[in-house]
Design an enzyme around this catalytic site. Structure first.
Site, PDB file in Angstrom:
ATOM      1  N   CYS A  57       6.275  12.363   0.908  1.00 54.99           N
ATOM      2  CA  CYS A  57       6.442  12.521  -0.534  1.00 54.99           C
ATOM      3  C   CYS A  57       5.342  13.418  -1.054  1.00 54.99           C
ATOM      4  O   CYS A  57       4.505  13.895  -0.285  1.00 54.99           O
ATOM      5  CB  CYS A  57       6.450  11.172  -1.237  1.00 54.99           C
ATOM      6  SG  CYS A  57       4.813  10.502  -1.469  1.00 54.99           S
ATOM      7  N   ASP A  62       4.455   3.749  10.347  1.00 58.76           N
ATOM      8  CA  ASP A  62       4.189   3.210  11.686  1.00 58.76           C
ATOM      9  C   ASP A  62       3.562   1.817  11.645  1.00 58.76           C
ATOM     10  O   ASP A  62       3.879   0.955  12.477  1.00 58.76           O
ATOM     11  CB  ASP A  62       3.297   4.186  12.474  1.00 58.76           C
ATOM     12  CG  ASP A  62       2.008   4.519  11.732  1.00 58.76           C
ATOM     13  OD1 ASP A  62       2.069   4.734  10.505  1.00 58.76           O
ATOM     14  OD2 ASP A  62       0.933   4.546  12.367  1.00 58.76           O
ATOM     15  N   ASP A 122      -4.868   5.265  -7.038  1.00 53.60           N
ATOM     16  CA  ASP A 122      -3.957   5.404  -8.184  1.00 53.60           C
ATOM     17  C   ASP A 122      -4.702   5.666  -9.497  1.00 53.60           C
ATOM     18  O   ASP A 122      -4.063   5.891 -10.524  1.00 53.60           O
ATOM     19  CB  ASP A 122      -3.086   4.152  -8.331  1.00 53.60           C
ATOM     20  CG  ASP A 122      -2.058   4.037  -7.221  1.00 53.60           C
ATOM     21  OD1 ASP A 122      -1.848   5.025  -6.490  1.00 53.60           O
ATOM     22  OD2 ASP A 122      -1.460   2.947  -7.081  1.00 53.60           O
ATOM     23  N   ARG A 161       8.934   6.472 -14.081  1.00 54.13           N
ATOM     24  CA  ARG A 161       8.967   5.589 -12.909  1.00 54.13           C
ATOM     25  C   ARG A 161       7.883   4.527 -12.990  1.00 54.13           C
ATOM     26  O   ARG A 161       8.014   3.479 -12.366  1.00 54.13           O
ATOM     27  CB  ARG A 161       8.772   6.407 -11.628  1.00 54.13           C
ATOM     28  CG  ARG A 161       9.950   7.296 -11.294  1.00 54.13           C
ATOM     29  CD  ARG A 161       9.741   7.954  -9.959  1.00 54.13           C
ATOM     30  NE  ARG A 161       9.247   6.970  -9.014  1.00 54.13           N
ATOM     31  CZ  ARG A 161       8.390   7.222  -8.037  1.00 54.13           C
ATOM     32  NH1 ARG A 161       7.931   8.420  -7.864  1.00 54.13           N
ATOM     33  NH2 ARG A 161       7.992   6.267  -7.228  1.00 54.13           N
ATOM     34  N   ARG A 217       2.711   9.962   4.390  1.00 54.91           N
ATOM     35  CA  ARG A 217       3.058   8.548   4.230  1.00 54.91           C
ATOM     36  C   ARG A 217       3.937   7.975   5.346  1.00 54.91           C
ATOM     37  O   ARG A 217       5.097   7.616   5.115  1.00 54.91           O
ATOM     38  CB  ARG A 217       3.674   8.319   2.855  1.00 54.91           C
ATOM     39  CG  ARG A 217       2.721   8.733   1.747  1.00 54.91           C
ATOM     40  CD  ARG A 217       3.232   8.414   0.382  1.00 54.91           C
ATOM     41  NE  ARG A 217       3.010   7.031   0.012  1.00 54.91           N
ATOM     42  CZ  ARG A 217       3.350   6.533  -1.166  1.00 54.91           C
ATOM     43  NH1 ARG A 217       3.929   7.290  -2.061  1.00 54.91           N
ATOM     44  NH2 ARG A 217       3.131   5.266  -1.452  1.00 54.91           N
ATOM     45  N   LYS A 238       3.908  -2.555 -11.933  1.00 56.89           N
ATOM     46  CA  LYS A 238       4.988  -1.952 -11.150  1.00 56.89           C
ATOM     47  C   LYS A 238       4.836  -2.284  -9.660  1.00 56.89           C
ATOM     48  O   LYS A 238       5.784  -2.735  -9.021  1.00 56.89           O
ATOM     49  CB  LYS A 238       4.964  -0.423 -11.325  1.00 56.89           C
ATOM     50  CG  LYS A 238       5.874   0.305 -10.352  1.00 56.89           C
ATOM     51  CD  LYS A 238       5.718   1.814 -10.410  1.00 56.89           C
ATOM     52  CE  LYS A 238       4.524   2.382  -9.715  1.00 56.89           C
ATOM     53  NZ  LYS A 238       4.705   2.832  -8.330  1.00 56.89           N
ATOM     54  N   ASN A 239       3.656  -2.047  -9.114  1.00 60.74           N
ATOM     55  CA  ASN A 239       3.499  -2.194  -7.663  1.00 60.74           C
ATOM     56  C   ASN A 239       3.528  -3.651  -7.206  1.00 60.74           C
ATOM     57  O   ASN A 239       3.755  -3.929  -6.034  1.00 60.74           O
ATOM     58  CB  ASN A 239       2.230  -1.488  -7.189  1.00 60.74           C
ATOM     59  CG  ASN A 239       2.414   0.026  -7.212  1.00 60.74           C
ATOM     60  OD1 ASN A 239       3.533   0.524  -7.378  1.00 60.74           O
ATOM     61  ND2 ASN A 239       1.320   0.757  -7.074  1.00 60.74           N
TER      62      ASN A 239
HETATM   63  N1  EPU Z   1      -0.337   4.506   6.215  1.00 60.32           N
HETATM   64  C1  EPU Z   1      -0.082   4.811   7.541  1.00 60.32           C
HETATM   65  N2  EPU Z   1       0.935   4.142   8.153  1.00 60.32           N
HETATM   66  C2  EPU Z   1       1.675   3.185   7.526  1.00 60.32           C
HETATM   67  C3  EPU Z   1       1.400   2.883   6.179  1.00 60.32           C
HETATM   68  C4  EPU Z   1       0.373   3.567   5.553  1.00 60.32           C
HETATM   69  O1  EPU Z   1      -0.738   5.664   8.129  1.00 60.32           O
HETATM   70  O2  EPU Z   1       2.564   2.622   8.149  1.00 60.32           O
HETATM   71  C5  EPU Z   1      -1.419   5.230   5.519  1.00 60.32           C
HETATM   72  C6  EPU Z   1      -0.901   6.016   4.313  1.00 60.32           C
HETATM   73  O3  EPU Z   1      -0.387   7.284   4.692  1.00 60.32           O
HETATM   74  C7  EPU Z   1      -2.128   6.110   3.457  1.00 60.32           C
HETATM   75  C8  EPU Z   1      -2.809   4.762   3.699  1.00 60.32           C
HETATM   76  O4  EPU Z   1      -2.286   4.282   4.932  1.00 60.32           O
HETATM   77  O5  EPU Z   1      -2.952   7.129   3.908  1.00 60.32           O
HETATM   78  C9  EPU Z   1      -2.590   3.712   2.631  1.00 60.32           C
HETATM   79  O6  EPU Z   1      -1.212   3.586   2.336  1.00 60.32           O
HETATM   80  P1  EPU Z   1      -0.555   2.217   1.833  1.00 60.32           P
HETATM   81  O7  EPU Z   1       0.384   1.752   2.877  1.00 60.32           O
HETATM   82  O8  EPU Z   1      -1.638   1.301   1.415  1.00 60.32           O
HETATM   83  O9  EPU Z   1       0.249   2.706   0.576  1.00 60.32           O
HETATM   84  P2  EPU Z   1       1.701   2.237   0.100  1.00 60.32           P
HETATM   85  O10 EPU Z   1       1.901   0.802   0.373  1.00 60.32           O
HETATM   86  O11 EPU Z   1       2.707   3.203   0.587  1.00 60.32           O
HETATM   87  C10 EPU Z   1       0.944   1.471  -2.277  1.00 60.32           C
HETATM   88  C11 EPU Z   1       1.306   1.813  -3.696  1.00 60.32           C
HETATM   89  C12 EPU Z   1       0.781   3.203  -4.021  1.00 60.32           C
HETATM   90  C13 EPU Z   1      -0.734   3.200  -3.821  1.00 60.32           C
HETATM   91  C14 EPU Z   1      -1.083   2.762  -2.402  1.00 60.32           C
HETATM   92  C15 EPU Z   1      -2.571   2.638  -2.139  1.00 60.32           C
HETATM   93  C16 EPU Z   1       3.360   0.608  -4.050  1.00 60.32           C
HETATM   94  C17 EPU Z   1       4.819   0.642  -4.268  1.00 60.32           C
HETATM   95  N3  EPU Z   1       2.747   1.775  -3.841  1.00 60.32           N
HETATM   96  O12 EPU Z   1       1.575   2.447  -1.465  1.00 60.32           O
HETATM   97  O13 EPU Z   1       1.078   3.430  -5.392  1.00 60.32           O
HETATM   98  O14 EPU Z   1      -1.257   4.483  -4.063  1.00 60.32           O
HETATM   99  O15 EPU Z   1      -0.472   1.488  -2.119  1.00 60.32           O
HETATM  100  O16 EPU Z   1      -3.145   1.718  -3.004  1.00 60.32           O
HETATM  101  O17 EPU Z   1       2.743  -0.452  -4.082  1.00 60.32           O
HETATM  102  C18 EPU Z   1       1.547   4.696  -7.316  1.00 60.32           C
HETATM  103  O18 EPU Z   1       1.749   3.637  -7.911  1.00 60.32           O
HETATM  104  O19 EPU Z   1       1.455   5.802  -7.912  1.00 60.32           O
HETATM  105  C19 EPU Z   1       1.408   4.685  -5.866  1.00 60.32           C
HETATM  106  C20 EPU Z   1       1.538   5.773  -5.116  1.00 60.32           C
END
Ligand code: EPU
Length: 427
Positions: A123, A131, A313, A405, A128, A22-23
């Site tokens: 969420c 920035d 995850d 999902r 999340r 999915k991701n």
């Molecule tokens: N973060 C920030 N600022 C940003 C982006 C992230 O502070 O601009 C923080 C987040 O709040 C978090 C950390 O950085 O504390 C890591 O977040 P990341 O950006 O890596 O997560 P994401 O890209 O939003 C993806 C997966 C998630 C998975 C995370 C971590 C997708 C669609 N989602 O989310 O998957 O948990 O990486 O590996 O790829 C799931 O599948 O259940 C799921 C939540």
């Protein structure tokens, strides 16, 4: 709304086919915005989030055609084609349902010089913020404006120049947006402390197949040499390492023996290491990964971390497994601040868990008992299904739209290996 009825106690045995990730799919699909030519993605999982993203792509004028939709098939093939982008706005109504919509910001900006995306908001698993997505695009030369709940990114006349960015925190999504923006930039861009999850490698491989020039793939330092245009490609989505890890926990908690068909051990290192420490036999076979549980489960001390660390995850599913281990386990969540929502529900099934800040102490109990429980997010929902498979008696899991999902036809896959599980309408 549907719910799952699970009568626990059956030992799982047999083969579970693992779907496309999915991701990974959610970052491969927006790559169609980067080229006028068709992009064909094979092995896409059939999930509500993928349907949602398809709908979002249509909003920008991308045509989508889906094949291989026989009900009995897992996975499908989607061809996306964007000869002309008719809109570069991702509206609130679509973004609020699916956070991953933010992943259109980079490619829309790269292709059209401008992108407007609704801010996704928080969420269930945490605040999340986005920035880092904005800072890296700014470092590449974009101007960012925030107004009325939307973010607008604008490239200078002639396109993004490209630039350098050192991530203060590893972010999967921000790395993906940065890559998709940089591939069409005028110059070379560099990313330091970038995420290196297998899904990022999958994205890089697709971009390279489309004509992008990327150095350092698989590492946390990436150099992207912008090219004038990208072309179409046909690409197979990688296997879902989190789905595979989830079914490994399901098999293990029932004392089962299951082949996770299509799973790649090299992409699941930390999860398989944790399972081995818990006492599960893990073997790499030609067609996948086999997990077999013989004897009591051992407690473990687990901490989530960016790849190659233990995936956040997988935290909830491993916690379910450890609720019946022979001793006390400690799980620490370092990625999201609110990712223990499965704890009160697992407690309702007889688990002994106490949470203090980002750490959960899990005292193993002899037996879980079936209960009516409520799913709160995707992985939390899966942890409840895992616990229910081992619990005495019947469990009902409500709000399973979360599961839909991210897990392709969960109940069918579990039935294949002998679980007593059915989906019924909730009245
Ligand atoms: N973060 C920030 N600022 C940003 C982006 C992230 O502070 O601009 C923080 C987040 O709040 C978090 C950390 O950085 O504390 C890591 O977040 P990341 O950006 O890596 O997560 P994401 O890209 O939003 C993806 C997966 C998630 C998975 C995370 C971590 C997708 C669609 N989602 O989310 O998957 O948990 O990486 O590996 O790829 C799931 O599948 O259940 C799921 C939540």
């Amino acid at each position: 709304m549907d719910k799952l009825i699970i009568r626990g106690g059956n030992r799982l045995s047999g083969t579970i086919p693992i779907s496309g990730a999915k991701n990974s799919a959610l970052t491969l699909i927006p790559c169609a915005l980067l080229t006028e030519e068709p992009l064909t993605l094979r092995n896409l999982p059939r999930l509500a989030d993928i349907d949602g993203f398809q709908h979002l792509m249509n909003q920008f004028g991308v045509t989508t055609a889906v094949q291989g939709s026989r009900p009995e098939d897992f996975g499908r093939v989607m061809t996306l084609e964007a000869p002309r982008i008719t809109s570069n706005v991702a509206p609130y109504d679509l973004v609020r349902k699916m956070r991953a919509s933010i992943l259109v910001l980079g490619p829309l900006l790269a292709r059209t010089g401008e992108a407007t995306v609704s801010l996704p908001g928080g969420c269930a698993i945490g605040n999340r913020p986005i920035d880092l997505h904005l800072k890296v695009l700014e470092a590449f030369g974009a101007e960012i404006e925030l107004a009325a709940g939307y973010v607008k990114a604008i490239a200078p006349e002639g396109g993004l120049p490209g630039g350098e960015y050192d991530f203060p925190v590893v972010s999967v999504g921000a790395t993906e947006n940065a890559l998709m923006a940089a591939v069409l930039a005028k110059g070379t861009s560099k990313l330091f402390n970038a995420a290196r999850e297998p899904e990022i490698v999958d994205l890089c491989k697709l971009l390279v197949a489309m004509g992008a020039e990327i150095e350092g793939i698989g590492s946390s330092d990436l150099a992207i040499h912008g090219v004038k245009r990208l072309h179409g490609a046909t690409y197979r989505v990688m296997a879902d390492r989190i789905e595979a890890g989830s079914y490994a926990c399901a098999a293990a908690i029932t004392g089962g023996d299951v082949l996770l068909e299509g799973a790649r051990a090299d992409e699941m290192g930390a999860t398989l290491h944790a399972l081995r420490n818990i006492g599960i036999d893990v073997t790499e076979e030609k067609t996948g990964v086999r997990v077999a549980a013989n004897g009591p489960l051992k407690p473990a001390n687990l901490t989530t971390a960016p790849y190659p660390g233990l995936a956040t995850d997988m935290q909830a599913q491993l916690m379910s497994l450890l609720t019946v281990a022979d001793g006390t386990s400690v799980l620490t969540e370092t990625i999201f601040e609110n990712r223990f929502m499965h704890v009160p529900e697992l407690s309702r099934m007889g688990a002994d868990i106490s949470v203090s800040g980002r750490t959960a102490i899990v005292k193993g109990v002899k037996q879980l008992t079936g209960a009516a429980v409520m799913a709160t997010d995707l992985r939390a929902s899966m942890s409840l299904a895992i616990a229910a498979l081992a619990a005495e008696g019947q469990s009902e899991i409500r709000r399973i739209y979360h599961l839909d999902r991210g897990y392709e036809r969960l109940e069918e896959k579990l039935q294949l290996v002998g679980a007593d599980i059915e989906r019924v309408g909730d009245d």
